[in-house]
Enzyme design. Sequence first.
Site, PDB file in Angstrom:
ATOM      1  N   THR A  38       0.841  -1.199   0.000  1.00 33.47           N
ATOM      2  CA  THR A  38       0.000   0.000   0.000  1.00 33.47           C
ATOM      3  C   THR A  38       0.874   1.247   0.000  1.00 33.47           C
ATOM      4  O   THR A  38       0.643   2.184  -0.762  1.00 33.47           O
ATOM      5  CB  THR A  38      -0.905   0.014   1.255  1.00 33.47           C
ATOM      6  OG1 THR A  38      -1.709  -1.158   1.234  1.00 33.47           O
ATOM      7  CG2 THR A  38      -1.802   1.236   1.289  1.00 33.47           C
ATOM      8  N   CYS A  39       1.894   1.271   0.855  1.00 33.70           N
ATOM      9  CA  CYS A  39       2.750   2.448   1.004  1.00 33.70           C
ATOM     10  C   CYS A  39       3.250   2.947  -0.348  1.00 33.70           C
ATOM     11  O   CYS A  39       3.086   4.115  -0.688  1.00 33.70           O
ATOM     12  CB  CYS A  39       3.924   2.090   1.910  1.00 33.70           C
ATOM     13  SG  CYS A  39       5.254   3.287   1.856  1.00 33.70           S
ATOM     14  N   HIS A 460      22.562  27.889  11.607  1.00 35.94           N
ATOM     15  CA  HIS A 460      21.753  29.098  11.400  1.00 35.94           C
ATOM     16  C   HIS A 460      21.944  29.577   9.970  1.00 35.94           C
ATOM     17  O   HIS A 460      23.069  29.625   9.508  1.00 35.94           O
ATOM     18  CB  HIS A 460      22.191  30.190  12.369  1.00 35.94           C
ATOM     19  CG  HIS A 460      21.485  31.487  12.112  1.00 35.94           C
ATOM     20  ND1 HIS A 460      20.173  31.712  12.495  1.00 35.94           N
ATOM     21  CD2 HIS A 460      21.900  32.626  11.467  1.00 35.94           C
ATOM     22  CE1 HIS A 460      19.812  32.931  12.119  1.00 35.94           C
ATOM     23  NE2 HIS A 460      20.834  33.502  11.487  1.00 35.94           N
TER      24      HIS A 460
END
Length: 473
Positions: A38-39, A460
């Site tokens: 299914t995935c 950052h």
Amino acid sequence: MLDLIIIGAGPGGYEAAFEAARQGLSAALVEKDALGGTCLNRGCIPTKTLIHAADVYREIQGCGRFGIVSGRPSVDMKMLQEHRKMTVESLQRGIAARLKAAKVPVYQGTGMIRMLRTDESDEKKPESKKRESEKGKQVCVTAPDGLETVLEAKNILIATGSVPSVPPIPGSDLPGVMTSDDLLFYEGEPLESLLIIGGGVIGVEFAGIGQSFGTKVTILEALPSLIANLDRELGQSLKMSLKKKGADIHTGAKVSALAQTPEGICCTYTEKDGEHSCTAQAVLVATGRRAYTGGLFPEGGAPQMERGRILVNDWYETSIPGIYAVGDVNGQIQLAHAATAQGLRAVRHIAGLAVDSEPDLIPSCIYSSPEIASVGLTAEEAKARGITAKSHKILSSANGKSVLTLQERGFIKVVYEADTHVILGAQLLCARATDMVSEFAVAIREKLTLEQMSAVVRPHPSFSEMITEAVRI
Ligand code: NAD
């Protein structure tokens, strides 16, 4: 005789096959359909392919905000479906190559477990349980051309997944009433309007795709909130976000009937103030999935089951020794990565390795916009377990990467033990939530404290700086 026959080649089954090979077990994989389950074929991968395309479409529509001038975009659903198909096929080839490298043969066909060859004298002996698991078990594989092959192994692992569950609503068989299996393959023009029954994970993910492509979306959810199994604030924030983009959302709304009218499909539902109706071009029924065991067991030969799902113990063995069941078919947690974790645990048990008694920590992710992710305990769950816990919530509005990429407002909430500061859970609603949740999964598994998580230097500018902010109290 093989050590293991695996039935079902989804993420529960094929990852179990790789683990079996790593552990030196001889294994075979039986699959009636395409590799990936299914995935890969009807679930995670095709949905996320559509979601990614919908995100790109929305970004192009909004690119003027970044000073980029572009014409009005349009969607070619046939090309999008071609991309979906190529993505799936590429990943299928990857699984096939890995199975070949692991020397796990794949038998194409429907597997049926044959009655075990039990020896009556064994059954009387106390150690019979152990010996029974060492006896051969057979799986008869019927190929698409009708040819039968009988395989024999000491153990069987069932990983046959689930199928959409459609409640007995009158009119649910009308053309235009679809499950996610149907809507994923839709090649027509973007729908003008879509009514979604069920505000769980499938419902809200398809709502997001529809909204991006300009479809008027209505959600009818029987429970008081969307994604009701997660932290309440996540459901409330998601509802606000979907509504802001134009969705009509009714919670506490129970659907009673669907009927074809000249204007579209009319849905009758009851809300606390009485009976209402709404009409849409198409209806998506997203009311859950049920375990699939079609034709797997001979009559009287099934292990213990409860409402269609196979019951298992801590290492996913069923009531029949040597027969294991992992993933959606045992109905515990219907998530691909949970199926994989269960498959690995079952194979390690078969290989005679010690299996960790602590249950796996399974993150939940929703690929909405913004994304949602949750792992470990919510503050409410911690309280219910008698743990004195606190939570710390930060908003994404001060995060540089969120601001410069013009993300919607979001948050990260960390739940921690009041005395020790050990992290117990986290709930995220923000860009990249589905990636960032893994940092919290590591922290919870390793029982890290806020201070230990805070000591990590994160780059950052990045979305992950929000994690640092959330764990600094
Ligand atoms: P679900 O159980 O998450 O949600 C179904 C919802 O439908 C529930 O909230 C239920 O209250 C509601 N409902 C049921 N009957 C109804 C009715 N008659 N009227 C109105 N509402 C009704 O199921 P789903 O969204 O279909 O997803 C199925 C499974 O697949 C889930 O376990 C889900 O976790 C998994 N899944 C996961 C992902 C992901 O991890 N991103 C994506 C898709 C599916």
